[in-house]
Scaffold this motif. Structure first.
Motif, short mmCIF file in Angstrom:
data_model
loop_
_atom_site.label_atom_id
_atom_site.label_comp_id
_atom_site.label_asym_id
_atom_site.label_seq_id
_atom_site.Cartn_x
_atom_site.Cartn_y
_atom_site.Cartn_z
N ILE A 106 0.84 -1.20 0.00
CA ILE A 106 0.00 0.00 0.00
C ILE A 106 0.87 1.25 0.00
CG2 ILE A 106 -1.61 1.37 1.40
CD1 ILE A 106 -2.91 -1.28 2.26
N ILE A 107 1.92 1.25 0.83
CA ILE A 107 2.79 2.42 0.95
C ILE A 107 3.69 2.58 -0.28
CG2 ILE A 107 4.71 3.43 2.26
CD1 ILE A 107 3.50 2.15 4.76
N ASN A 108 4.26 1.47 -0.72
CA ASN A 108 5.20 1.52 -1.85
C ASN A 108 4.86 0.39 -2.81
OD1 ASN A 108 7.41 2.25 -3.42
ND2 ASN A 108 8.81 0.95 -2.25
N PRO A 109 3.78 0.55 -3.60
CA PRO A 109 3.31 -0.55 -4.44
C PRO A 109 4.30 -0.98 -5.51
CG PRO A 109 2.13 1.48 -4.94
CD PRO A 109 2.95 1.74 -3.73
N SER A 110 4.43 -2.29 -5.66
CA SER A 110 5.22 -2.86 -6.74
C SER A 110 4.28 -3.13 -7.92
CB SER A 110 5.88 -4.16 -6.27
OG SER A 110 4.89 -5.17 -6.14
N ARG A 111 4.83 -3.70 -8.98
CA ARG A 111 3.97 -4.02 -10.13
C ARG A 111 3.01 -5.17 -9.81
NH1 ARG A 111 5.61 -8.36 -13.33
NH2 ARG A 111 7.65 -9.26 -12.88
N PHE A 112 3.18 -5.79 -8.65
CA PHE A 112 2.30 -6.89 -8.26
C PHE A 112 1.08 -6.41 -7.48
CE2 PHE A 112 6.53 -8.73 -8.71
CZ PHE A 112 6.27 -9.81 -9.54
N PHE A 113 1.05 -5.13 -7.17
CA PHE A 113 -0.05 -4.60 -6.36
C PHE A 113 -1.41 -4.90 -7.01
CE2 PHE A 113 -3.12 -1.36 -5.16
CZ PHE A 113 -3.04 -1.41 -3.77
N GLU A 114 -1.53 -4.57 -8.28
CA GLU A 114 -2.81 -4.76 -8.97
C GLU A 114 -3.23 -6.22 -9.07
OE1 GLU A 114 -6.25 -3.40 -10.61
OE2 GLU A 114 -4.61 -2.10 -9.99
N PRO A 115 -2.39 -7.10 -9.62
CA PRO A 115 -2.85 -8.48 -9.79
C PRO A 115 -3.03 -9.27 -8.50
CG PRO A 115 -0.56 -8.27 -10.45
CD PRO A 115 -1.06 -6.89 -10.21
N PHE A 116 -2.30 -8.92 -7.46
CA PHE A 116 -2.39 -9.69 -6.22
C PHE A 116 -3.21 -8.99 -5.15
CE2 PHE A 116 1.21 -11.98 -8.00
CZ PHE A 116 0.89 -13.29 -7.66
N ILE A 117 -2.67 -7.87 -4.66
CA ILE A 117 -3.27 -7.23 -3.49
C ILE A 117 -4.69 -6.75 -3.78
CG2 ILE A 117 -2.88 -5.55 -1.66
CD1 ILE A 117 -0.56 -7.55 -2.13
N GLN A 118 -4.83 -6.01 -4.86
CA GLN A 118 -6.14 -5.43 -5.14
C GLN A 118 -7.18 -6.51 -5.43
OE1 GLN A 118 -5.70 -1.73 -7.01
NE2 GLN A 118 -7.76 -1.67 -7.85
N LYS A 119 -6.73 -7.61 -6.04
CA LYS A 119 -7.65 -8.70 -6.34
C LYS A 119 -8.27 -9.25 -5.06
CE LYS A 119 -5.86 -12.69 -7.28
NZ LYS A 119 -5.18 -13.82 -8.00
N TYR A 120 -7.46 -9.48 -4.05
CA TYR A 120 -7.96 -10.06 -2.81
C TYR A 120 -8.76 -9.05 -2.00
CZ TYR A 120 -4.94 -14.03 -3.81
OH TYR A 120 -4.36 -15.12 -4.40
N ILE A 121 -8.29 -7.82 -1.93
CA ILE A 121 -9.00 -6.79 -1.18
C ILE A 121 -10.37 -6.55 -1.81
CG2 ILE A 121 -9.02 -4.33 -0.56
CD1 ILE A 121 -5.97 -4.51 -0.31
N THR A 149 -19.71 2.25 3.32
CA THR A 149 -19.02 2.74 4.52
C THR A 149 -18.93 1.65 5.58
OG1 THR A 149 -19.84 4.98 4.09
CG2 THR A 149 -19.05 4.51 6.31
N ALA A 150 -20.02 0.92 5.74
CA ALA A 150 -20.05 -0.14 6.75
C ALA A 150 -19.04 -1.24 6.43
CB ALA A 150 -21.45 -0.73 6.86
N ALA A 151 -18.91 -1.60 5.16
CA ALA A 151 -17.95 -2.63 4.76
C ALA A 151 -16.52 -2.20 5.04
CB ALA A 151 -18.13 -2.96 3.28
N LEU A 152 -16.21 -0.95 4.71
CA LEU A 152 -14.87 -0.42 4.97
C LEU A 152 -14.60 -0.35 6.47
CD1 LEU A 152 -14.67 2.43 2.31
CD2 LEU A 152 -13.38 0.30 2.31
N ALA A 153 -15.62 0.05 7.24
CA ALA A 153 -15.46 0.16 8.69
C ALA A 153 -15.18 -1.21 9.30
CB ALA A 153 -16.71 0.77 9.31
N LEU A 154 -15.91 -2.23 8.85
CA LEU A 154 -15.71 -3.57 9.39
C LEU A 154 -14.33 -4.12 9.03
CD1 LEU A 154 -16.66 -6.04 10.88
CD2 LEU A 154 -17.81 -6.82 8.79
N ALA A 155 -13.93 -3.95 7.78
CA ALA A 155 -12.60 -4.40 7.36
C ALA A 155 -11.51 -3.70 8.17
CB ALA A 155 -12.41 -4.16 5.87
N GLY A 156 -11.72 -2.41 8.41
CA GLY A 156 -10.76 -1.66 9.21
C GLY A 156 -10.68 -2.15 10.64
N MET A 157 -11.84 -2.41 11.23
CA MET A 157 -11.88 -2.91 12.61
C MET A 157 -11.16 -4.26 12.72
SD MET A 157 -15.84 -1.99 13.56
CE MET A 157 -15.82 -2.57 15.26
N MET A 158 -11.35 -5.11 11.72
CA MET A 158 -10.76 -6.44 11.75
C MET A 158 -9.24 -6.39 11.60
SD MET A 158 -13.26 -8.64 12.12
CE MET A 158 -13.74 -7.37 13.31
#
Length: 200
Positions: A106-121, A149-158
């Motif tokens: 998130i802070i310093n995304p590599s070229r893998f950010f899109e295919p991996f991280i964003q896919k799961y999030i 908003t509720a979905a983001l709040a829950l993910a953040g809490m977790m």
């Protein structure tokens, strides 16, 4: 049984990449720390990037298993969220480097950010939004909640708890049971906030 070279490279890569990121780790360092010939990185993974990709897949694949275990079940929306919360605590316990990789990308995304991280999030977000909508439709949750908003709040809490764990652990030592207890208390607070108590 002695670990094979591929496993050693994976474990070494998990530790080094989680601390320094993809660009901060050299092939020479990986090989030296794993006690292996640098040519074996290419043999097993094709390149340093291939090793990093394999490690990301290992770190984030439990999220798919988590959602597969909850999605499509015949349980109520409330139970789906409770099951999701229990699984979140379990995933963080079994994949201890997950949070570091997530923050690093998130802070310093590599070229893998899109295919991996964003896919799961994106999949987690969609699951939470759809579960909240289902809960509204069946009357378990209030009609006036903003599901996004509720979905983001829950993910953040977790997840915020696990992101800050390296700091809080210095003051409040804990274990996997304490982690699970926190997650379940947090989701209970969330569910009390979205519950329909017959006023709507």
């Amino acid at each position: 049984m002695e670990k094979d070279t591929r496993e050693k490279l994976m474990e070494t890569g998990e530790r080094l990449f989680s601390e320094k990121g993809l660009s901060g780790v050299s092939i020479r360092e990986l090989a030296r720390e794993a006690g292996a010939n640098s040519a074996l990185i290419s043999y097993h993974f094709g390149s340093k990037e291939g090793l990093y990709s394999a490690i990301l897949e290992k770190q984030f694949s439990p999220i798919n298993a988590l959602l597969d275990s909850v999605s499509g079940t015949e349980i109520s929306p409330t139970e789906k969220i409770l099951t999701y919360a229990r699984c979140v605590a379990k995933v963080h316990g079994t994949v201890p480097f997950l949070t570091k990789f997530l923050i690093g990308e998130i802070i310093n995304p590599s070229r893998f950010f899109e295919p991996f991280i964003q896919k799961y999030i994106h999949r987690i977000y969609n699951f939470l939004v759809e579960t909240l909508r289902e809960g509204i439709r069946c009357g378990e949750f209030r009609k006036n909640i903003d599901v996004n908003t509720a979905a983001l709040a829950l993910a953040g809490m977790m997840n915020f708890y696990f992101i800050t764990r390296p700091i809080s652990q210095r003051f409040v030592p804990g274990d996997s049971e304490q982690d699970k207890e926190f997650v379940m208390k947090a989701v209970e607070i969330f569910l009390n906030g979205v519950a329909n108590y017959g006023n709507e």
